[in-house]
Design an enzyme around this catalytic site. Structure first.
Site, PDB file in Angstrom:
ATOM      1  N   HIS A 106      37.687  25.615  39.389  1.00  0.00           N
ATOM      2  CA  HIS A 106      38.818  25.865  39.540  1.00  0.00           C
ATOM      3  C   HIS A 106      39.305  25.668  40.107  1.00  0.00           C
ATOM      4  O   HIS A 106      39.508  25.373  41.730  1.00  0.00           O
ATOM      5  CB  HIS A 106      38.498  27.859  39.318  1.00  0.00           C
ATOM      6  CG  HIS A 106      38.159  28.113  40.182  1.00  0.00           C
ATOM      7  ND1 HIS A 106      36.446  28.053  40.430  1.00  0.00           N
ATOM      8  CD2 HIS A 106      38.207  28.861  41.567  1.00  0.00           C
ATOM      9  CE1 HIS A 106      35.955  28.518  41.720  1.00  0.00           C
ATOM     10  NE2 HIS A 106      37.181  29.055  42.419  1.00  0.00           N
ATOM     11  N   LEU A 107      40.865  25.480  39.853  1.00  0.00           N
ATOM     12  CA  LEU A 107      41.920  24.853  41.028  1.00  0.00           C
ATOM     13  C   LEU A 107      42.654  26.348  41.978  1.00  0.00           C
ATOM     14  O   LEU A 107      42.998  26.987  40.476  1.00  0.00           O
ATOM     15  CB  LEU A 107      42.894  24.078  40.458  1.00  0.00           C
ATOM     16  CG  LEU A 107      43.287  22.589  40.251  1.00  0.00           C
ATOM     17  CD1 LEU A 107      43.985  21.873  40.064  1.00  0.00           C
ATOM     18  CD2 LEU A 107      42.352  22.266  42.066  1.00  0.00           C
TER      19      LEU A 107
HETATM   20  P1  AMP Z   1      35.696  30.736  44.988  1.00  0.00           P
HETATM   21  O1  AMP Z   1      35.932  31.410  46.143  1.00  0.00           O
HETATM   22  O2  AMP Z   1      37.326  29.666  44.937  1.00  0.00           O
HETATM   23  O3  AMP Z   1      35.004  30.654  44.270  1.00  0.00           O
HETATM   24  O4  AMP Z   1      37.391  31.725  44.360  1.00  0.00           O
HETATM   25  C1  AMP Z   1      36.861  32.476  43.010  1.00  0.00           C
HETATM   26  C2  AMP Z   1      38.475  33.399  42.575  1.00  0.00           C
HETATM   27  O5  AMP Z   1      38.229  34.338  41.748  1.00  0.00           O
HETATM   28  C3  AMP Z   1      38.691  33.997  44.107  1.00  0.00           C
HETATM   29  O6  AMP Z   1      40.446  33.852  44.715  1.00  0.00           O
HETATM   30  C4  AMP Z   1      38.939  36.307  43.243  1.00  0.00           C
HETATM   31  O7  AMP Z   1      39.622  36.674  43.984  1.00  0.00           O
HETATM   32  C5  AMP Z   1      39.192  35.193  41.946  1.00  0.00           C
HETATM   33  N1  AMP Z   1      38.296  36.207  40.956  1.00  0.00           N
HETATM   34  C6  AMP Z   1      37.048  36.304  40.858  1.00  0.00           C
HETATM   35  N2  AMP Z   1      37.248  37.753  39.551  1.00  0.00           N
HETATM   36  C7  AMP Z   1      38.642  36.967  38.998  1.00  0.00           C
HETATM   37  C8  AMP Z   1      38.861  37.945  38.009  1.00  0.00           C
HETATM   38  N3  AMP Z   1      38.036  38.907  37.435  1.00  0.00           N
HETATM   39  N4  AMP Z   1      39.817  37.599  38.455  1.00  0.00           N
HETATM   40  C9  AMP Z   1      40.907  36.973  38.545  1.00  0.00           C
HETATM   41  N5  AMP Z   1      40.690  36.039  39.423  1.00  0.00           N
HETATM   42  C10 AMP Z   1      39.524  36.859  39.831  1.00  0.00           C
END
Ligand code: AMP
Length: 120
Positions: A106-107
């Site tokens: 994800h970006l």
């Molecule tokens: P990363 O740490 O780069 O893998 O980013 C994952 C992101 O996903 C984090 O910033 C979380 O806050 C976000 N995240 C986790 N669960 C959800 C969700 N259900 N809806 C939206 N964002 C989420």
């Protein structure tokens, strides 16, 4: 979703399948975007490919167009959100040291405040 085939569904897979409801703020054939649940800036949007790719290490040449598209979608969303002119950051974390917590690439589109460098 024909190219979505993870070993076990991630939270983002559940958002893609509709099992977890989230407001989708952008979508096209290759990606969707929605707001981060724990925003680190006034605007914090996640842009994810509809294809399951666990980390950027797992991407192949076949994914090149898809990954380029993700960046262009990030810029288009930034413009639509009104933060393009002031500026923003597009970030992809990879694995533990990179701070990745969800294993579906994800970006992060982060905007609305002055960013600092180097990042923490
Ligand atoms: P990363 O740490 O780069 O893998 O980013 C994952 C992101 O996903 C984090 O910033 C979380 O806050 C976000 N995240 C986790 N669960 C959800 C969700 N259900 N809806 C939206 N964002 C989420």
């Amino acid at each position: 979703m024909q190219d979505y085939n993870p070993p076990s569904p991630t939270i983002f897979g559940k958002i893609l399948s509709g099992e977890i409801e989230t407001e989708i703020i952008y979508e096209d054939d290759y990606c969707i975007a929605f707001r981060d649940i724990t925003p680190v800036a006034p605007t914090h949007i996640l842009i994810i490919p509809t294809k399951y790719i666990a980390t950027i290490n797992d991407a192949t040449e076949e994914d090149a167009e898809r990954l380029g598209h993700l960046m262009l979608a990030g810029a288009a969303i930034a413009k639509a959100q009104g933060c393009a002119e002031d500026g923003y950051r597009l970030v992809m974390n990879c694995n533990k040291d990179g701070g990745q917590s969800v294993y579906h690439i994800h970006l992060h589109l982060i905007a609305g405040r002055q960013m600092t460098w180097p990042p923490g």
